[in-house]
Design an enzyme around this catalytic site. Structure first.
Site, PDB file in Angstrom:
ATOM      1  N   TYR A   1     -43.685 -42.145 -11.184  1.00  0.00           N
ATOM      2  CA  TYR A   1     -44.720 -42.863 -11.937  1.00  0.00           C
ATOM      3  C   TYR A   1     -44.636 -42.596 -13.434  1.00  0.00           C
ATOM      4  O   TYR A   1     -45.593 -42.870 -14.150  1.00  0.00           O
ATOM      5  CB  TYR A   1     -46.119 -42.424 -11.481  1.00  0.00           C
ATOM      6  CG  TYR A   1     -46.383 -42.447 -10.002  1.00  0.00           C
ATOM      7  CD1 TYR A   1     -46.425 -43.652  -9.297  1.00  0.00           C
ATOM      8  CD2 TYR A   1     -46.631 -41.271  -9.309  1.00  0.00           C
ATOM      9  CE1 TYR A   1     -46.710 -43.666  -7.944  1.00  0.00           C
ATOM     10  CE2 TYR A   1     -46.905 -41.279  -7.946  1.00  0.00           C
ATOM     11  CZ  TYR A   1     -46.946 -42.487  -7.275  1.00  0.00           C
ATOM     12  OH  TYR A   1     -47.233 -42.486  -5.929  1.00  0.00           O
TER      13      TYR A   1
ATOM     14  N   CYS B   1     -29.414 -33.371  -8.132  1.00  0.00           N
ATOM     15  CA  CYS B   1     -28.293 -34.091  -8.749  1.00  0.00           C
ATOM     16  C   CYS B   1     -28.634 -35.533  -9.061  1.00  0.00           C
ATOM     17  O   CYS B   1     -28.054 -36.466  -8.502  1.00  0.00           O
ATOM     18  CB  CYS B   1     -27.088 -33.997  -7.826  1.00  0.00           C
ATOM     19  SG  CYS B   1     -26.702 -32.287  -7.481  1.00  0.00           S
ATOM     20  N   GLU B   2     -29.622 -35.716  -9.935  1.00  0.00           N
ATOM     21  CA  GLU B   2     -30.022 -37.043 -10.415  1.00  0.00           C
ATOM     22  C   GLU B   2     -30.624 -36.835 -11.785  1.00  0.00           C
ATOM     23  O   GLU B   2     -31.403 -35.903 -11.977  1.00  0.00           O
ATOM     24  CB  GLU B   2     -31.139 -37.631  -9.536  1.00  0.00           C
ATOM     25  CG  GLU B   2     -30.679 -38.188  -8.245  1.00  0.00           C
ATOM     26  CD  GLU B   2     -31.736 -39.118  -7.627  1.00  0.00           C
ATOM     27  OE1 GLU B   2     -32.522 -39.727  -8.379  1.00  0.00           O
ATOM     28  OE2 GLU B   2     -31.742 -39.211  -6.408  1.00  0.00           O
TER      29      GLU B   2
ATOM     30  N   GLU C   1     -64.392 -42.773  -1.837  1.00  0.00           N
ATOM     31  CA  GLU C   1     -63.166 -42.161  -1.283  1.00  0.00           C
ATOM     32  C   GLU C   1     -62.320 -41.524  -2.374  1.00  0.00           C
ATOM     33  O   GLU C   1     -61.183 -41.928  -2.597  1.00  0.00           O
ATOM     34  CB  GLU C   1     -62.320 -43.240  -0.583  1.00  0.00           C
ATOM     35  CG  GLU C   1     -63.025 -44.014   0.505  1.00  0.00           C
ATOM     36  CD  GLU C   1     -62.212 -45.232   0.965  1.00  0.00           C
ATOM     37  OE1 GLU C   1     -61.292 -45.675   0.238  1.00  0.00           O
ATOM     38  OE2 GLU C   1     -62.495 -45.743   2.047  1.00  0.00           O
ATOM     39  N   PRO C   2     -62.845 -40.549  -3.100  1.00  0.00           N
ATOM     40  CA  PRO C   2     -62.024 -39.933  -4.144  1.00  0.00           C
ATOM     41  C   PRO C   2     -60.956 -39.013  -3.547  1.00  0.00           C
ATOM     42  O   PRO C   2     -61.212 -38.308  -2.577  1.00  0.00           O
ATOM     43  CB  PRO C   2     -63.042 -39.130  -4.958  1.00  0.00           C
ATOM     44  CG  PRO C   2     -64.134 -38.814  -3.997  1.00  0.00           C
ATOM     45  CD  PRO C   2     -64.180 -39.929  -2.991  1.00  0.00           C
ATOM     46  N   GLY C   3     -59.783 -39.063  -4.087  1.00  0.00           N
ATOM     47  CA  GLY C   3     -58.714 -38.163  -3.675  1.00  0.00           C
ATOM     48  C   GLY C   3     -58.250 -37.341  -4.864  1.00  0.00           C
ATOM     49  O   GLY C   3     -58.473 -36.128  -4.951  1.00  0.00           O
ATOM     50  N   ARG C   4     -57.637 -38.054  -5.808  1.00  0.00           N
ATOM     51  CA  ARG C   4     -57.040 -37.388  -6.965  1.00  0.00           C
ATOM     52  C   ARG C   4     -58.044 -36.515  -7.717  1.00  0.00           C
ATOM     53  O   ARG C   4     -57.731 -35.391  -8.106  1.00  0.00           O
ATOM     54  CB  ARG C   4     -56.500 -38.460  -7.931  1.00  0.00           C
ATOM     55  CG  ARG C   4     -55.704 -37.924  -9.100  1.00  0.00           C
ATOM     56  CD  ARG C   4     -55.373 -39.060 -10.075  1.00  0.00           C
ATOM     57  NE  ARG C   4     -54.736 -40.174  -9.418  1.00  0.00           N
ATOM     58  CZ  ARG C   4     -53.411 -40.328  -9.281  1.00  0.00           C
ATOM     59  NH1 ARG C   4     -52.597 -39.434  -9.774  1.00  0.00           N
ATOM     60  NH2 ARG C   4     -52.931 -41.387  -8.656  1.00  0.00           N
TER      61      ARG C   4
ATOM     62  N   TYR D   1     -51.185 -35.670  -4.782  1.00  0.00           N
ATOM     63  CA  TYR D   1     -49.920 -36.405  -4.734  1.00  0.00           C
ATOM     64  C   TYR D   1     -48.752 -35.520  -5.190  1.00  0.00           C
ATOM     65  O   TYR D   1     -47.805 -35.988  -5.809  1.00  0.00           O
ATOM     66  CB  TYR D   1     -50.027 -37.720  -5.548  1.00  0.00           C
ATOM     67  CG  TYR D   1     -51.217 -38.543  -5.142  1.00  0.00           C
ATOM     68  CD1 TYR D   1     -51.232 -39.196  -3.923  1.00  0.00           C
ATOM     69  CD2 TYR D   1     -52.370 -38.613  -5.934  1.00  0.00           C
ATOM     70  CE1 TYR D   1     -52.343 -39.919  -3.508  1.00  0.00           C
ATOM     71  CE2 TYR D   1     -53.490 -39.337  -5.527  1.00  0.00           C
ATOM     72  CZ  TYR D   1     -53.459 -39.987  -4.311  1.00  0.00           C
ATOM     73  OH  TYR D   1     -54.566 -40.691  -3.899  1.00  0.00           O
TER      74      TYR D   1
ATOM     75  N   ARG E   1     -43.979 -36.980  -9.001  1.00  0.00           N
ATOM     76  CA  ARG E   1     -44.764 -37.872  -9.854  1.00  0.00           C
ATOM     77  C   ARG E   1     -44.086 -38.242 -11.176  1.00  0.00           C
ATOM     78  O   ARG E   1     -44.108 -39.409 -11.555  1.00  0.00           O
ATOM     79  CB  ARG E   1     -46.170 -37.294 -10.101  1.00  0.00           C
ATOM     80  CG  ARG E   1     -46.984 -37.124  -8.798  1.00  0.00           C
ATOM     81  CD  ARG E   1     -48.439 -36.803  -9.058  1.00  0.00           C
ATOM     82  NE  ARG E   1     -49.109 -37.904  -9.710  1.00  0.00           N
ATOM     83  CZ  ARG E   1     -49.332 -37.982 -10.998  1.00  0.00           C
ATOM     84  NH1 ARG E   1     -49.035 -36.983 -11.801  1.00  0.00           N
ATOM     85  NH2 ARG E   1     -49.898 -39.051 -11.511  1.00  0.00           N
TER      86      ARG E   1
HETATM   87  C1  LIG Z   1     -55.344 -43.785  -2.336  1.00  0.00           C
HETATM   88  C2  LIG Z   1     -56.655 -44.283  -1.885  1.00  0.00           C
HETATM   89  C3  LIG Z   1     -57.820 -43.623  -2.268  1.00  0.00           C
HETATM   90  C4  LIG Z   1     -57.827 -42.438  -3.190  1.00  0.00           C
HETATM   91  O1  LIG Z   1     -57.477 -42.766  -4.498  1.00  0.00           O
HETATM   92  P1  LIG Z   1     -57.585 -41.642  -5.638  1.00  0.00           P
HETATM   93  O2  LIG Z   1     -57.073 -42.316  -6.848  1.00  0.00           O
HETATM   94  O3  LIG Z   1     -56.753 -40.508  -5.219  1.00  0.00           O
HETATM   95  O4  LIG Z   1     -59.025 -41.281  -5.764  1.00  0.00           O
HETATM   96  C5  LIG Z   1     -59.026 -44.078  -1.754  1.00  0.00           C
HETATM   97  N1  LIG Z   1     -59.073 -45.142  -0.928  1.00  0.00           N
HETATM   98  C6  LIG Z   1     -57.970 -45.830  -0.541  1.00  0.00           C
HETATM   99  C7  LIG Z   1     -58.097 -46.967   0.370  1.00  0.00           C
HETATM  100  C8  LIG Z   1     -56.732 -45.420  -1.018  1.00  0.00           C
HETATM  101  O5  LIG Z   1     -55.635 -46.092  -0.645  1.00  0.00           O
END
Ligand SMILES: *Cc1c(COP(=O)(O)O)cnc(C)c1O
Length: 421
Positions: free
Chosen positions: A318, A346-347, A275-278, A375, A314
């Site tokens: 973070y 304004c922060e 499940e890659p996102g980033r 993100y 971000r």
């Molecule tokens: C956020 C998340 C991801 C994706 O994470 P990345 O760091 O963006 O790859 C995959 N699985 C679950 C369950 C998440 O909460």
């Protein structure tokens, strides 16, 4: 590698000058590269070649319909964490059997939505959730395919806000209780247990924490099979990090990650999901902003730009680092100067970078935040009544607005006035 390069002294998104997009849509805006999105998806897909697998893009990283469609057409599944994300995935044409549903707080309504529209599996995170899922599925005359998210108690060595695999985090079921929870799940007629799920955090820059977690998953697979459960699918989560600073050591590549997955889990004969996102979206997007003022302070100069923390949170949230580069390429030999780069909100938290070395810039110059594709837009808000900034997708020499900037009226008219006013 991405597709944002300088050509003839100007920053391009694929074959489109970034300044041409700024002229067309105004600043600030997000711009994504189709080629980079597809390249990153393919890196993961290729990394697991020969293994039965599905790359489920974690769409919370960037969920514009055009991005989802781009990836779905390339064969990606989707990892969703809310009813809204589920509906987005469906709207982008992703079939239910390529959607996995993650998250600690799925409501009965969200569960119904997914059971109705079709779902590959629910990644269940607690016993109370299991009870609701079982009851909901039975009431609908369905059986819900589930993996159970285990918490392997592994230190992901990442920012505390995005570490999810330690026992003190809210995610998953402690691995020590896995056998008991799987037994309970197996007794529920509305559930079909098919595998194990794990996700230990985001922006991991080493393979070691993944390896530790996956070793535990491999062991648990054997234990649960011996207990009589069918474990045919392993969802390994996302989390592989990206290089935010050009001069830092780059995190491991998807190919290294894939090789490690085979090494640790290949012998189990399971279908693998990741499940890659980033890593798919992060370096596929820029946020582009214009310098409004250069302000000389007592001991520092401020670059005040028209993008702010509501557009890209971000750094504030973070302490994240983003490379910020001028859209007009700096000529050789130009001496760099030091700026604090800030937005108009304004922060004091609305600070993108302190003491950042940049070429001298002036009002009207454009700057680009690299690695802003993940993100970024999804976490933006209209704080300070700054309308959501547009998103643009580039494909070779074409570009299209994929979410336009609302007008002030549109923003204001979402509010409604009660009768008594
Ligand atoms: C956020 C998340 C991801 C994706 O994470 P990345 O760091 O963006 O790859 C995959 N699985 C679950 C369950 C998440 O909460």
């Amino acid at each position: 590698m991405d597709h944002f390069l300088y050509k003839n002294g100007a920053l391009y998104a694929e074959d489109v000058p970034v300044s041409a997009i700024a002229d067309a849509v105004g600043t600030p805006f997000y711009v994504y590269s189709t080629a980079t999105l597809l390249r990153h998806f393919k890196l993961f897909d290729d990394a697991l070649e020969g293994v039965d697998h599905l790359v489920c893009y974690a769409m919370k990283a960037a969920s514009n319909q055009a991005i989802l469609k781009t990836l779905a057409q390339a064969g990606a599944g989707m990892d969703v964490v809310s009813g809204g994300e589920y509906m987005r995935a469906k709207a982008a044409g992703v079939p239910g059997d390529r959607i996995v549903f993650s998250g600690v707080g799925k409501t009965a309504a969200e569960i119904r939505l997914a059971l109705e529209g079709g779902i590959r599996q629910f990644n269940v995170e607690s016993e109370p959730e299991m009870v609701v899922l079982d009851a909901t599925a039975q009431a609908m005359g369905k059986v819900a395919p589930v993996t159970i998210r285990i918490n392997p108690d592994v230190d992901a060595k990442t920012h505390a806000k995005i570490a999810t695999g330690k026992s003190e985090n809210k995610f998953g079921i402690p691995i020590s209780r896995a056998r008991e929870v799987y037994r309970l799940a197996a007794s529920m007629p509305g559930l079909e247990v098919i595998g194990i799920d794990v996700h230990i955090g985001s922006q991991l820059t080493e393979l070691a924490p993944f390896e530790l977690a996956y070793e535990k998953v491999a062991e648990l697979t054997e234990v649960l099979r011996a207990d009589g459960h069918t474990i045919r699918r392993l969802d390994l989560g996302g989390g592989l990090g990206i290089p935010y600073a050009r001069d830092n050591q780059a995190p491991p590549l998807p190919s290294d990650y894939g090789a490690m997955v085979r090494r640790k889990l290949g012998h189990l004969g399971c279908e693998i999901e990741i499940e890659p996102g980033r890593l798919i979206a992060g370096n596929a997007g820029l946020m582009v902003s214009e310098v409004i003022y250069v302000k000389s302070g007592e001991d520092r100069d401020f670059l005040i730009i028209d993008g702010a923390m509501n557009d890209l949170i971000r750094p504030a949230m973070y302490e994240a680092y983003h490379d910020i580069v001028p859209v007009k390429e700096t000529a050789a030999g130009v001496e760099q100067v030091r700026y604090d780069i800030v937005g108009p909100v304004c922060e004091s938290g609305d600070t993108f970078a302190r003491a950042r070395m940049m070429p001298p810039l002036a009002a009207g110059d454009l700057v680009a935040f690299r690695s802003a594709g993940a993100y970024g837009a999804v976490m933006s808000s209209e704080y300070n009544s700054r309308p959501l900034i547009p998103e643009v997708l580039v494909h070779n020499d074409q570009f299209a607005v994929i979410r336009r900037r609302p007008t002030f009226d549109e923003m204001i008219n979402r509010d409604t006035i009660p009768e008594w006013l």
